[in-house]
Write an enzyme that holds these catalytic residues in place. Sequence first.
Site, PDB file in Angstrom:
ATOM      1  CG  HIS A 461      27.098 -28.893  36.822  1.00  0.00           C
ATOM      2  ND1 HIS A 461      27.790 -28.644  35.660  1.00  0.00           N
ATOM      3  CD2 HIS A 461      27.526 -30.103  37.252  1.00  0.00           C
ATOM      4  CE1 HIS A 461      28.594 -29.663  35.399  1.00  0.00           C
ATOM      5  NE2 HIS A 461      28.454 -30.571  36.357  1.00  0.00           N
ATOM      6  CD  GLU A 462      26.959 -31.778  40.625  1.00  0.00           C
ATOM      7  OE1 GLU A 462      26.611 -32.937  40.285  1.00  0.00           O
ATOM      8  OE2 GLU A 462      28.077 -31.315  40.370  1.00  0.00           O
ATOM      9  CG  HIS A 465      25.473 -34.629  36.461  1.00  0.00           C
ATOM     10  ND1 HIS A 465      25.946 -35.135  35.274  1.00  0.00           N
ATOM     11  CD2 HIS A 465      26.475 -33.841  36.957  1.00  0.00           C
ATOM     12  CE1 HIS A 465      27.174 -34.670  35.047  1.00  0.00           C
ATOM     13  NE2 HIS A 465      27.508 -33.884  36.050  1.00  0.00           N
ATOM     14  CG  HIS A 468      21.924 -37.975  31.728  1.00  0.00           C
ATOM     15  ND1 HIS A 468      23.262 -37.908  31.417  1.00  0.00           N
ATOM     16  CD2 HIS A 468      21.364 -38.704  30.734  1.00  0.00           C
ATOM     17  CE1 HIS A 468      23.489 -38.557  30.298  1.00  0.00           C
ATOM     18  NE2 HIS A 468      22.355 -39.050  29.855  1.00  0.00           N
TER      19      HIS A 468
END
Length: 670
Positions: A461-462, A465, A468
């Site tokens: 998940h991290e 980010h 991104h």
Amino acid sequence: MTNPILSDWATPFEIAPFDDISDDDFAPALDEALAAHEAEIDAIANNPDAASFANTVEALEAAGRQLDKVLSVFFTVAGADSNPAREALQREFSPRLAAHFSAISSNKVLFARVADLWERRDSLDLTEEQARVLMLTHRGFVRAGAALDGAEDARMKEIKSGLASLGTQFTQNLLADERDWHMELSEADLEGLPGFVVNAARTAGKEKGLDGPVVTLSRSIIVPFLQFSPRRDLREKAYLAWAARGANGGDTDNRAIAAETLALREERAALLGYDSFADYKLETEMAREPAKVRELLMAVWGPAKARADADAEVLTRMMQEDGINGPLEPWDWRYYAEKRRKAEHDLDEAALKPYLQLDRMIEAAFACANRLFGLEFRQLDIPLYHPDCRAWEVTRNGAHVAVFIGDYFARGSKRSGAWCSAMRSQAKFPAVQAPVVINVCNFAKGDPALLSYDDARTLFHEFGHALHQMLSDVTYESISGTSVARDFVELPSQLYEHWLEVPEVLREFATHAETSEPMPQDMLDKVLKAANFDMGFQTVEYVASALVDLAFHEDAAPADPMARQAEVLADLGMPHAIGMRHATPQFAHVFSGDGYSSGYYSYMWSEVMDADAFAAFEEAGGAFDEERARALETHILSTGGSREPDVLYTAFRGRLPGVEALLKGRGLAA
């Protein structure tokens, strides 16, 4: 001597020279950087030339470089490696920074230049990206109160300063409660606990200077303890301490802080002409209005609660078979759910965990990024802010893309949770700069460090980010990377979680810590089959928190937030044995700052998109389909906030999704 924070960083990739920086450097660096930024803003506001995009908006984009350096270093260490000196500085800095940025946003002369450009925007011959930055700049000034005058303007400044101080105190109170509590375990208390829990407890004890094992309030320790300890009395003691964070009375109690925060937010929204803080906050999000948020959450609440209620009946019968009468309690749920998972899916987390080594899961996240986007990772040997940190240079086709830093282990100096931040964001103006991105997690230390499946999902998940940030390709830093609507920012992170569940990824990287053997096919099948196990519990605890957050900000600010929380949960029919994922006194997403206030729903809003987005890969050539990966980077990961999120998603998928994909993905569809 030149302050090392403000000097030119003659380090690899211009990383902050952490080994030269001391806590004594922060305050003088901030003083100098604030003064420099004030001078830059004054020069922009009082420029005798007529306002132009270059001398006003681009000048604002270029201003504050020294301040960015100070804040990126300070808030990195304040969040991930705090100490009393840094906590004191944070309490001092927060109101000063709030006053500084409030003075900029309420600068009437400066706002007049921005407003003039906004009025003449159709004649300025701007690129699409420039037009977007102008709109966001103008909107930011208006929403910050730039159009307010007199007493209202002064009061807005007071509110911003008050909110900044309250958010800092809330965070530090929560950290203190988490750091100060522990429960010592005797050797007899370890009975029934798998080896990885015992090892984590012993390591935590050593870190606290104790001879024996302890349970702490770090999620990576307390959750497996609640899952596996047969000692109901100890589970109860640990759970109640975990649930009481921020509500223990005394100097670290957060309940009054929450009440004051909500009152100030309500006043802030009223000054700006909004009916509620939720109306103000959601205006710039994909959801646009509170009613749409509630509609989404309630569409999920019904199926989730029905599943949780049915599960509670099963777990209660299991508890009664153990000779325990009375209701299923919150400290019972995880224990009996784990026993049920083992019975129904023949999946034992103690047997699974050795296959989920931290280092191998990092490799897996990197390998997926390589197959999807061509990124390569080379470990760096550079000074960082803590010995636990690791760094990699990220390249593509031999060209530098970013520096990625991973800080993975729990410690008393680190706030709870997991997060991604950029010490430097990608931009091309005023000069080309490559991003420096950090993932911070709170995994239990071990040799080797082993993850739960949820931990592995958090890592992916991290890293979503981080992608991104790293793949951002825009001109202006203000719209770079994760500078997007709050209910869109979780799309890349939640989408990337799906690659952890790709069978070929687990087959290659889920290897046993002792034998190096790959995960057996039958275990792999069980892991994937059990992916939605206990989803009623997980969804209820999350949606309850999101609905409480919405109620706090949609209605009049409650004088007693705890009473309002109880009222909302009662109206929902909250299952007795499930607690909110984040009860009010520890709801850092909402009360440590404005980031997720009225916006905790955004994880679920993004999940509607991530379920649909991964389906696009599955409908094409599979998880690593080149065309879909290229479209994902082109339309979402590289674009930052350069366009409205619904436009970006539609460009990637061809349409917007419905809630059906989410319900199907969570196994809650009828």
